[in-house]
Design a protein around this motif. Structure first.
Motif, PDB file in Angstrom:
ATOM      1  N   GLU A  32      27.426 -80.796  11.061  1.00 33.18           N
ATOM      2  CA  GLU A  32      26.766 -81.330   9.876  1.00 33.18           C
ATOM      3  C   GLU A  32      25.333 -81.775  10.195  1.00 33.18           C
ATOM      4  O   GLU A  32      24.415 -81.572   9.396  1.00 33.18           O
ATOM      5  N   CYS A  33      25.144 -82.387  11.369  1.00 33.85           N
ATOM      6  CA  CYS A  33      23.792 -82.797  11.769  1.00 33.85           C
ATOM      7  C   CYS A  33      22.885 -81.586  11.910  1.00 33.85           C
ATOM      8  O   CYS A  33      21.730 -81.588  11.447  1.00 33.85           O
ATOM      9  N   GLN A  34      23.380 -80.529  12.538  1.00 35.31           N
ATOM     10  CA  GLN A  34      22.558 -79.348  12.766  1.00 35.31           C
ATOM     11  C   GLN A  34      22.263 -78.616  11.460  1.00 35.31           C
ATOM     12  O   GLN A  34      21.178 -78.049  11.296  1.00 35.31           O
ATOM     13  N   LYS A  35      23.201 -78.626  10.540  1.00 39.56           N
ATOM     14  CA  LYS A  35      22.932 -78.048   9.222  1.00 39.56           C
ATOM     15  C   LYS A  35      21.785 -78.791   8.543  1.00 39.56           C
ATOM     16  O   LYS A  35      20.892 -78.187   7.929  1.00 39.56           O
ATOM     17  N   ALA A  36      21.811 -80.130   8.669  1.00 39.26           N
ATOM     18  CA  ALA A  36      20.762 -80.934   8.051  1.00 39.26           C
ATOM     19  C   ALA A  36      19.406 -80.663   8.693  1.00 39.26           C
ATOM     20  O   ALA A  36      18.369 -80.727   8.030  1.00 39.26           O
ATOM     21  N   LEU A  37      19.403 -80.359   9.989  1.00 38.41           N
ATOM     22  CA  LEU A  37      18.162 -80.105  10.711  1.00 38.41           C
ATOM     23  C   LEU A  37      17.724 -78.648  10.620  1.00 38.41           C
ATOM     24  O   LEU A  37      16.586 -78.323  10.977  1.00 38.41           O
ATOM     25  N   GLY A  38      18.629 -77.786  10.170  1.00 40.80           N
ATOM     26  CA  GLY A  38      18.312 -76.369  10.099  1.00 40.80           C
ATOM     27  C   GLY A  38      18.280 -75.697  11.461  1.00 40.80           C
ATOM     28  O   GLY A  38      17.509 -74.750  11.673  1.00 40.80           O
ATOM     29  N   VAL A  39      19.108 -76.179  12.396  1.00 40.12           N
ATOM     30  CA  VAL A  39      19.162 -75.622  13.755  1.00 40.12           C
ATOM     31  C   VAL A  39      20.616 -75.346  14.111  1.00 40.12           C
ATOM     32  O   VAL A  39      21.535 -75.709  13.369  1.00 40.12           O
ATOM     33  N   SER A  40      20.815 -74.706  15.252  1.00 40.60           N
ATOM     34  CA  SER A  40      22.181 -74.480  15.718  1.00 40.60           C
ATOM     35  C   SER A  40      22.173 -74.279  17.222  1.00 40.60           C
ATOM     36  O   SER A  40      21.875 -73.200  17.719  1.00 40.60           O
ATOM     37  N   TRP A  41      22.451 -75.360  17.948  1.00 32.97           N
ATOM     38  CA  TRP A  41      22.625 -75.236  19.393  1.00 32.97           C
ATOM     39  C   TRP A  41      24.101 -75.367  19.784  1.00 32.97           C
ATOM     40  O   TRP A  41      24.439 -75.317  20.953  1.00 32.97           O
ATOM     41  N   GLY A  42      24.956 -75.546  18.785  1.00 38.67           N
ATOM     42  CA  GLY A  42      26.384 -75.613  19.050  1.00 38.67           C
ATOM     43  C   GLY A  42      26.909 -77.031  19.070  1.00 38.67           C
ATOM     44  O   GLY A  42      26.172 -77.992  19.291  1.00 38.67           O
ATOM     45  N   SER A  43      28.213 -77.143  18.817  1.00 43.99           N
ATOM     46  CA  SER A  43      28.861 -78.464  18.827  1.00 43.99           C
ATOM     47  C   SER A  43      29.314 -78.772  20.247  1.00 43.99           C
ATOM     48  O   SER A  43      30.505 -78.761  20.577  1.00 43.99           O
ATOM     49  N   SER A  44      28.327 -79.047  21.095  1.00 46.85           N
ATOM     50  CA  SER A  44      28.590 -79.139  22.531  1.00 46.85           C
ATOM     51  C   SER A  44      29.350 -80.394  22.923  1.00 46.85           C
ATOM     52  O   SER A  44      30.130 -80.379  23.877  1.00 46.85           O
ATOM     53  N   TYR A  45      29.130 -81.504  22.197  1.00 47.78           N
ATOM     54  CA  TYR A  45      29.831 -82.738  22.563  1.00 47.78           C
ATOM     55  C   TYR A  45      31.329 -82.594  22.306  1.00 47.78           C
ATOM     56  O   TYR A  45      32.154 -82.944  23.156  1.00 47.78           O
TER      57      TYR A  45
END
Length: 363
Positions: free
Chosen positions: A125-138
């Motif tokens: 959800e955070c990455q969608k808001a930022l318009g990026v995608s580095w993966g849900s690594s945590y």
């Protein structure tokens, strides 16, 4: 003054939420917690970190953080009869904490492979808001840490194969043991174009520490070598002690084998003692010498000649019968030397208590 707690409580699922109106703190199931806006505050936090270290670094860092933060998750799972039951209960807790809907798609303990999906999780959800995608690594790191313990291996890696931030229905991870550690992956960054200033700073700091550690090791080694040298010198002094037994009389008790190196050291110490103590007599005592050969005998004769050149009258004491036989058999000429039976006789001779003829009998 007695403090009256003002606690507001609410139960969601099986978890109790507590709000302390005085300290303004929240606890969930007794543990300190916070609520945070996902698409603004948390997204802003991750965005700031990403700008500083880059996509690959933040991906590895979050994966490592998730992996290292599963101690309580694993303890919770272990409360149940089977892993599957424990993980199913953990899924419920994760949902209550806002981690989204998790699903254990498959688990093959023999092949040591697990597949897990996460829907509506906060990282995506955070990455969608930022318009990026580095993966849900945590979250991937958390799964890696849990299955690392379940498989009983040194390390696992969670490979993300579906990305909600890219438009997939969910995030999906395949977890299996890995021969490459997280630290190895970070190290690899330094040799690729994906290295950042932060990576270089880490590398420089590591190099500085290695240089400091090496310098400290060298210093310790030098100190040890100095100590060994002092100990060797002390041993040499103890092995060839020169004793001032009377005014103008020094004694040199020899023990063991006298080789070339020891003979040179002994001669130096004996001649220095003759000069510094103004010795008129030097007694070389062979009581501690059990075996003698041509080389040893030659060294002793050289000691005598060198001391007499400096004005000290030398005598040999304490020759053992076996040593005397050896010296005779190998043809050593002792006719010009004063030989006495014991160190006591030598002292008496020096002090004028014995007869003063030429050469006296050893026994």
């Amino acid at each position: 003054m007695e403090r009256y707690l003002m606690i507001e409580r609410a139960t969601l699922g099986n978890l109790e939420f507590e709000y302390d109106t005085e300290t303004k703190t929240i606890r969930i199931a007794g543990n300190r917690a916070i609520f945070i806006w996902t698409e603004s505050t948390l997204a802003g936090l991750l965005s700031g970190l990403q700008r500083m270290v880059g996509n690959e670094r933040i991906r590895l860092s979050l994966h490592g953080g998730g992996r290292d933060g599963v101690q309580h998750d694993w303890a919770y799972i272990c409360q149940f009869p089977t892993f599957e039951q424990g993980f199913a209960e953990l899924i419920k807790v994760a949902a209550l904490f806002g981690w989204g809907a998790w699903e254990l798609v498959s688990l093959d303990p023999k092949a040591q492979v697990a597949r897990v999906r996460a829907r509506n999780n906060w990282e995506a959800e955070c990455q969608k808001a930022l318009g990026v995608s580095w993966g849900s690594s945590y979250i991937g790191g958390k799964f890696a840490g849990i299955f690392q313990r379940f498989f009983g291996v040194a390390q696992c890696w969670a490979e993300q194969v579906a990305f909600a931030a890219k438009g997939d229905e969910y995030d999906e991870f395949v977890i299996r043991p890995s021969d490459t550690s997280l630290e190895d992956r970070v190290e690899h960054l330094l040799f690729t174009d994906e290295a950042t200033k932060a990576d270089l700073a880490v590398a420089l700091e590591r190099l500085r520490k290695e240089v400091d550690e090496r310098a400290e090791t060298e210093r310790e080694l030098r100190d040890k070598l100095d100590l060994i040298a002092r100990q060797e010198e002390a041993i040499r002094v103890l092995s060839t002690p020169i004793i001032e037994v009377w005014d103008g009389v020094i004694a040199l008790p020899l023990m063991g084998v006298v080789d070339s190196q020891r003979a040179a050291e002994t001669m130096t110490r004996l001649l220095d003692a003759v000069v510094h103590k103004n010795a008129r007599h030097a007694i070389i005592d062979l009581t501690g010498v059990e075996v003698i050969d041509t080389s040893t005998a030659d060294h002793i004769l050289r000691l005598v000649r060198a001391a007499e050149l400096l004005g000290a009258r030398c005598m040999i004491t304490g020759i053992r019968p076996a040593v005397a036989q050896t010296m005779v058999s190998i043809g050593i000429d002792l006719s010009k030397l004063v030989t006495l039976a014991s160190l006591r006789d030598g002292l008496l001779r020096c002090m004028g208590g014995a007869r003063t003829g030429g050469r006296e009998s050893a026994r």
